[in-house]
Scaffold this active site. Structure first.
Site, PDB file in Angstrom:
ATOM      1  N   HIS A 185      84.707 -11.957  70.978  1.00 48.66           N
ATOM      2  CA  HIS A 185      85.044 -10.817  70.134  1.00 48.66           C
ATOM      3  C   HIS A 185      86.532 -10.537  70.249  1.00 48.66           C
ATOM      4  O   HIS A 185      87.131 -10.711  71.300  1.00 48.66           O
ATOM      5  CB  HIS A 185      84.228  -9.572  70.491  1.00 48.66           C
ATOM      6  CG  HIS A 185      84.289  -9.158  71.921  1.00 48.66           C
ATOM      7  ND1 HIS A 185      83.661  -9.843  72.942  1.00 48.66           N
ATOM      8  CD2 HIS A 185      84.910  -8.099  72.503  1.00 48.66           C
ATOM      9  CE1 HIS A 185      83.879  -9.230  74.095  1.00 48.66           C
ATOM     10  NE2 HIS A 185      84.641  -8.170  73.859  1.00 48.66           N
ATOM     11  N   HIS A 207      89.341  -7.617  69.619  1.00 47.85           N
ATOM     12  CA  HIS A 207      89.606  -6.195  69.415  1.00 47.85           C
ATOM     13  C   HIS A 207      90.801  -6.095  68.475  1.00 47.85           C
ATOM     14  O   HIS A 207      91.828  -6.740  68.713  1.00 47.85           O
ATOM     15  CB  HIS A 207      89.969  -5.504  70.730  1.00 47.85           C
ATOM     16  CG  HIS A 207      88.891  -5.518  71.752  1.00 47.85           C
ATOM     17  ND1 HIS A 207      88.066  -4.428  71.967  1.00 47.85           N
ATOM     18  CD2 HIS A 207      88.504  -6.474  72.635  1.00 47.85           C
ATOM     19  CE1 HIS A 207      87.218  -4.717  72.945  1.00 47.85           C
ATOM     20  NE2 HIS A 207      87.461  -5.948  73.362  1.00 47.85           N
TER      21      HIS A 207
END
Length: 125
Positions: free
Chosen positions: A110, A112
């Protein structure tokens, strides 16, 4: 607890469950390569997580195993989210934690995306 980025993919991690719509998320972007949604614990005025649809534990795992089309699609998805939120100017920050020392807590790649304000130094000393 930070994770080991070399361990096998865990189909029950929170982002895998979000991808399967088992856990709700406030999605802001979706295409064949990625989804993006607001972080439930924002660290900036705008804090969005962008995750690939593929089963990759970390950035390292993704770079080693994803095909060129997946890599290009994911990177374009991250850029699309930034553009759609008018972050290109004045700017934004991307962060991908990898492994224990990098502070990775969820074993699914992931990124950010932080913006909507002036961001401070990258690492507080």
């Amino acid at each position: 607890m930070p994770i080991d980025p070399t361990r096998p993919y865990d189909d029950d991690n929170i982002f895998a469950r979000i991808l399967r719509d088992e856990i709700p998320s406030k999605r802001v972007y979706e295409d064949e390569w990625a989804i993006a949604f607001h972080d439930i614990n924002p660290q900036a005025r705008l804090h969005i997580l962008v995750i690939p649809r593929g089963k990759y534990v970390s950035w390292d795992d993704f770079a080693a195993k994803a095909n060129d089309e997946e890599i290009g699609g994911f990177i374009r998805a991250v850029a699309n989210v930034a553009r759609e939120h008018d972050l290109v100017q004045p700017g934004y920050r991307l962060l991908a934690n990898v492994g224990h020392d990098g502070g990775q807590e969820v074993p699914h790649l992931h990124v950010h995306l932080f913006g909507g304000q002036r961001l401070g130094p990258m690492i507080a000393r």
